[in-house]
Enzyme design. Structure first.
Site, short mmCIF file in Angstrom:
data_model
loop_
_atom_site.label_atom_id
_atom_site.label_comp_id
_atom_site.label_asym_id
_atom_site.label_seq_id
_atom_site.Cartn_x
_atom_site.Cartn_y
_atom_site.Cartn_z
N HIS B 123 0.87 -1.17 0.00
CA HIS B 123 0.00 0.00 0.00
C HIS B 123 0.91 1.23 0.00
CE1 HIS B 123 -2.72 2.98 1.85
NE2 HIS B 123 -3.74 2.16 1.60
N ASP B 200 3.35 -4.14 8.01
CA ASP B 200 2.12 -3.37 7.88
C ASP B 200 0.96 -4.34 8.09
OD1 ASP B 200 -0.23 -2.27 6.95
OD2 ASP B 200 0.59 -1.56 5.06
N GLN B 203 -4.20 -4.97 7.11
CA GLN B 203 -5.12 -5.99 6.62
C GLN B 203 -4.89 -7.33 7.30
OE1 GLN B 203 -7.53 -5.21 4.60
NE2 GLN B 203 -6.86 -3.18 3.96
N LYS B 226 -10.40 -0.72 10.60
CA LYS B 226 -10.57 -1.89 9.73
C LYS B 226 -10.91 -3.14 10.54
CE LYS B 226 -7.24 -0.21 6.29
NZ LYS B 226 -8.11 0.39 5.27
N CYS B 366 -4.77 2.30 -3.62
CA CYS B 366 -3.58 2.90 -3.01
C CYS B 366 -2.35 2.02 -3.25
CB CYS B 366 -3.77 3.14 -1.52
SG CYS B 366 -5.07 4.31 -1.16
#
Lengths: 147, 412
Positions: B123, B200, B203, B226, B366
């Protein structure tokens, strides 16, 4: 309930045959030799881009073409716009651009925009206004930034 | 499989927005999740019973706010498998967390001639901060490419991660393709040369059991919104020894110990990295969200999403002209299915689906460097979460068939 427009009727107006026809068989798509102004803009939301090239003589747009990738609304708007601006002066184009924005705000077809009046259905889909405006933005820069 | 599908019963009644819109088919949870009532209630309860500025007042109410904030940190750290609670730094979300790492750790540890490695899946939030750090300090910025099904090419990664590599920054799960990365293997590759491995987890945390202590990464960033929590709260868990060796990220109240006319000393962890009045309502809301997820069980959440992905891959596979990007099997992906339908532009598709109440994301997600590698400008992405059912996927498939009909001959 957050859905766009009024269901099928709005969609039918958005994707009417005249628009899909310009999308499938774009007019005036390709490079323009001896262009007096060329400009590209990108829609950062989707990565779509359009390049508009114009040939102006004595303050009149005598030819205009576009290239680029994008959704049906952007492509159809570009194709229709190239037709609309032939033989127009810069101040006429500015006035038409204004009328186009007013049509997107109000949703009523505007006959002075020729075939582009078919894009009145975009008004009901605010997320797509940018798509329809993209070729106008490129065109404005070619006229303003004449080489 | 039952009609409702998968592992849970229908959770929609727990989510006020979904409960109020029975026809809404929300398939954009990778962008942001809906919020259960317990999260909204927790935020309201905080303001109604404990609102004051934490760490400030000597009065009881400020103490209640402080307790609420710390209690939330402990709950979230435990949920993510981090035993050292004070190494969880609250931020606005993953983007700020990654900027914190690139800025505070990066500028003090990466120098001219060093190397930074990211992957093609990233991303922009885990790409641009590292690219800009490399430019600022004169380091090399290298991108590990993917195999043909959108997984990190580990062979290439081994070759790219050289002795001068200081950091390998990678996503746990790709937001654009749903690829679940082999975190342990990537960590091994980074650590073999003494580089740090920063993950990261935007997700990852919502969908997989993280288990920070055992995962091996040196930092794990996440976003509350999220994972059923409110917007504007998230965090990063970082190994204590790295936090100790990093300068502060921002200056201001709370993060100081003593301020002299000419110099300042820093507060202990986690406050050193939390300048200003914190987002207590966000922390409290996120704590309620992870309690809700804990109640479902993260293994069950994972099983539910695998089942939905499998069902979606099958249903979409029946539609002529659909090309699904990314890993082949549901087990190799999170609850994300990114696809194209013939030559219909993703924005056109998204508008047509929207009219049927189907919310999907259309765009570059993104991840422009990834879209270029896939040779598409955009895709349509459907992403699933705990409240989705097979009925949602049936609605998606039906709407796609209608869209295809409208655009007619140009598909396939």
């Amino acid at each position: 309930m957050p859905t766009s427009a009024d269901g099928g009727a709005g969609l039918a107006a958005l994707y009417q045959e005249r628009i899909l026809d310009h999308y499938r068989r774009p007019r005036h798509k390709g490079a323009l030799e001896r262009a007096t102004g060329v400009h590209s803009v990108k829609n950062p939301l989707c990565g779509d881009d359009v390049t508009v090239a114009v040939l102006e003589r004595d303050g009149v747009v005598v030819d205009a073409r576009f290239t680029g990738t994008g959704c049906s609304i952007m492509q159809a708007a570009a194709s229709m716009l190239m037709e609309l601006v032939r033989g127009r002066t810069r101040s006429e184009i500015d006035a038409l651009s204004q009328r186009f924005d007013e049509m997107l705000a109000g949703g009523e077809p505007d006959d002075s925009l020729g075939e582009m009046s078919a894009l009145a259905g975009v008004a009901a889909f605010p997320a797509r206004h940018k798509c329809a405006r993209l070729p106008w933005r490129a065109l404005a820069e070619t006229v303003d930034g004449r080489r | 499989m039952s009609a409702a599908g998968a592992v849970f019963g229908d959770l929609r009644p727990d989510f006020p927005l979904l409960a109020a819109s029975p026809k809404l088919v929300y398939l954009d949870s990778a962008a942001t999740s809906q919020k259960p009532r317990v999260v909204l209630d927790a935020i309201r309860e905080f303001y109604e019973t404990a609102n004051a500025n934490p760490h400030r007042g000597a009065y009881k109410l400020s103490g209640a706010a402080t307790d609420a904030y710390h209690g939330a940190r402990a709950t979230i750290a435990k949920f993510l498998g981090a035993s050292d609670t004070d190494t969880l730094i609250f931020t606005r979300g993953t983007t700020e967390s990654l900027n914190l790492l690139a800025s505070a750790w990066g500028h003090s540890h990466v120098h001219r001639g060093d190397r930074i490695v990211v992957t093609r899946l990233e991303h922009h939030a885990n790409f641009v901060p590292w690219q800009q750090l490399a430019r600022a300090v004169g380091a090399e910025f290298r991108i590990c490419e993917l195999n043909e099904v959108g997984q990190v090419d580990l062979g290439q990664l081994r070759a790219l991660v050289t002795a001068n590599t200081k950091v390998v920054a990678f996503g746990h799960v790709s937001n654009a393709l749903g690829t679940v990365n082999d975190v342990r293997e990537i960590v091994k590759i980074a650590h073999a040369v003494g580089a740090v491995a920063f993950c990261d987890g935007a997700q990852g945390a919502p969908h997989l059991r993280v288990g920070f202590d055992a995962l091996g990464v040196d930092a794990y960033a996440f976003s509350g919104h999220k994972m059923l929590g409110p917007m504007g709260i998230g965090g990063v868990i970082v190994r204590r020894k790295l936090l100790d060796a990093m300068p502060p990220y921002q200056f201001g109240g709370d993060m100081i110990e003593f301020v002299f006319d000419g110099d300042t000393t820093w507060n202990t962890l986690p406050y050193k990295f939390e300048a200003g009045t914190p987002n207590v309502e966000g922390a409290v809301g996120l704590a309620a969200a992870v309690r809700y997820l804990d109640g479902l069980g993260m293994d069950a959440v994972r099983a539910h999403e695998v089942e939905l992905s499998r069902y979606a891959l099958a249903r979409l596979g029946e539609i002529d002209g659909i090309v699904v990007h990314g890993p082949v099997t549901a087990e190799e992906r999170s609850g994300v299915v990114s696809f194209s339908l013939g030559d219909i532009h993703p924005h056109d598709l998204s508008t047509m689906l929207d009219v049927d109440g189907v919310c999907v994301r259309a765009g570059h997600h993104c991840a422009q460097p990834l879209m270029r590698a896939l040779k598409v400008t955009a895709t349509v992405r459907a992403s699933f979460y705990v409240y989705n059912t097979t009925a949602d996927i049936d609605a998606l498939a039906a709407s796609l068939r209608k869209a295809k009909e409208r655009f007619g001959a140009h598909v396939g």
